[in-house]
Design a protein around this motif. Structure first.
Motif, short mmCIF file in Angstrom:
data_model
loop_
_atom_site.label_atom_id
_atom_site.label_comp_id
_atom_site.label_asym_id
_atom_site.label_seq_id
_atom_site.Cartn_x
_atom_site.Cartn_y
_atom_site.Cartn_z
N TRP A 191 0.81 -1.22 0.00
CA TRP A 191 0.00 0.00 0.00
C TRP A 191 0.84 1.27 0.00
O TRP A 191 0.40 2.31 -0.47
N ASP A 236 -7.39 -4.83 -0.99
CA ASP A 236 -7.28 -4.97 0.46
C ASP A 236 -7.86 -6.32 0.85
O ASP A 236 -9.07 -6.56 0.67
N LEU A 306 -6.36 3.61 0.37
CA LEU A 306 -6.78 2.39 1.04
C LEU A 306 -8.12 2.57 1.74
O LEU A 306 -8.88 1.61 1.89
#
Length: 368
Positions: A191, A236, A306
């Motif tokens: 990320w 994710d 995210l």
């Protein structure tokens, strides 16, 4: 990103400017912060810039390090910053365009920078921190393809990392190897802005247990919350891995979490609120006696960041729309014993949701 994609996004932004009675909007990228909205609108992905969009012009201001990059990546008119601060340079352009009412993102601007904005350019500054998140929320097909590719690369890297993991490996070693495998696969890596979560044994009761030197021990399990970034977009995922043997308590809990996620996915449809979807999963967990151990919201939007809109939580007032991409991540955490979470990414279409992360099985993996 294609210049045609920029044109469509600018048209929607300008529609919002007219609706909000704004003459323009200023976005600042400083030390790499807030690059996501900059790349969404302009294609530019440097670490320093000011983007000024009026109803007629779009301007990208940056310093000499990024001029060639900016001109190759973006259709915006590129202005060299020179010896001026970004705010000073932007103020000169605002005065040239005779803008009077300019939107900005208070959530992304420090008090010092805001004071400089007021000093350098005494226009009416209007906080529209929600403007770009709202524009970015509904994903275009090309964005969905990038998230799907990130998910495929993440699945492959995870399985490769499991293939060499075993008792005695540390949480930190597993996270580092997973990051390496992602980069070798062609992803940018993880990320970037957040560390992976790798939490083993009793530490798995920490929903955000960042990796330590603790080593995997037989009879325990560990939880891995990770993802890949591909051409700016992220996925994710959370999976659980038993070491040697699968604890029956953990197995039963894992089955409950998968059932809760499935029920939430069935409730995921256009027109419902994030709160309603959260309630479906939370009810199953409460009925099983673990309601107080589910200590966070069910999910959130993803994309260039995210955590994006919409929220899928007890406070999630957002009404879900086609094109939303959200996580569904029910979890249970018991201090002193451990916890588990199962997380996948879903895109909501008019006909229903698709699980973007289906390349990675939801099973409770076991290291032999």
């Amino acid at each position: 990103m294609s210049f045609s994609a920029c044109a469509g996004r600018l048209a929607r932004l300008r529609g919002a400017l007219i609706q909000e009675d704004l003459d323009g909007v200023l976005l600042l990228v400083r030390e790499g912060q807030n690059w996501e909205s900059a790349v969404y609108l302009s294609g530019y992905r440097g670490t320093s810039a000011a983007l000024l969009v009026s109803r007629d012009e779009e301007i990208l201001i940056t310093d000499g390090r990024y001029l060639v990059q900016a001109r190759s990546q973006s259709p915006f008119s590129v202005v060299e910053q020179g010896n001026r601060s970004l705010v000073e340079a932007a103020g000169e352009e605002i005065r040239r365009l005779r803008l009077r009412r300019v939107g900005f993102e208070a959530e992304r601007v420090s008090l010092r920078v805001y004071r400089e904005m007021e000093s350098r350019c005494p226009v009416e500054w209007v906080d529209r921190s929600d403007l770009l998140p709202l524009l970015r929320r509904i994903k275009e097909e090309q964005e969905l393809r990038l998230i799907e590719e990130a998910a495929r690369k993440a699945a492959g890297a995870f399985m490769e990392t499991l293939g060499v993991a075993g008792p005695g490996m540390s949480e930190r070693e597993f996270a580092a190897l997973l990051e390496y495998r992602l980069q070798v696969s062609g992803a940018e890596g993880g990320w970037g802005s957040h560390s992976f979560i790798v939490a083993s044994g009793p530490r798995s009761a920490l929903p955000h247990g960042t990796p330590t030197e603790r080593r995997f021990a037989p009879g325990e399990w560990f939880t891995v919350d990770f993802g890949a970034r591909y051409e700016g977009y992220v996925c994710d995922i959370t999976r659980n891995v038993a070491v040697g043997t699968l604890d029956p308590w953990a197995r039963d809990l894992h089955e409950l979490l998968v059932a809760a996620q499935d029920a939430a996915a069935e409730a995921l449809c256009v027109g419902v609120s994030g709160r309603e979807v959260d309630r479906v999963a939370r009810s199953l967990i409460e009925q099983a006696g673990w309601g107080e151990a589910f200590s966070h919201g069910l999910g959130h939007g993803i994309g260039l960041e995210l955590h994006e809109a919409p929220r899928v939580s007890p406070r999630g007032e957002d009404i879900l729309e086609a094109g939303d991409v959200v996580t569904l991540e029910p979890g249970v955490y018991v201090e002193g014993r451990g916890g588990l979470r199962v997380e996948d990414d879903y895109v909501l279409r008019m006909e229903g949701p698709d699980r973007i992360t289906q390349a990675l099985p939801r099973e409770f993996f076991v290291l032999r």
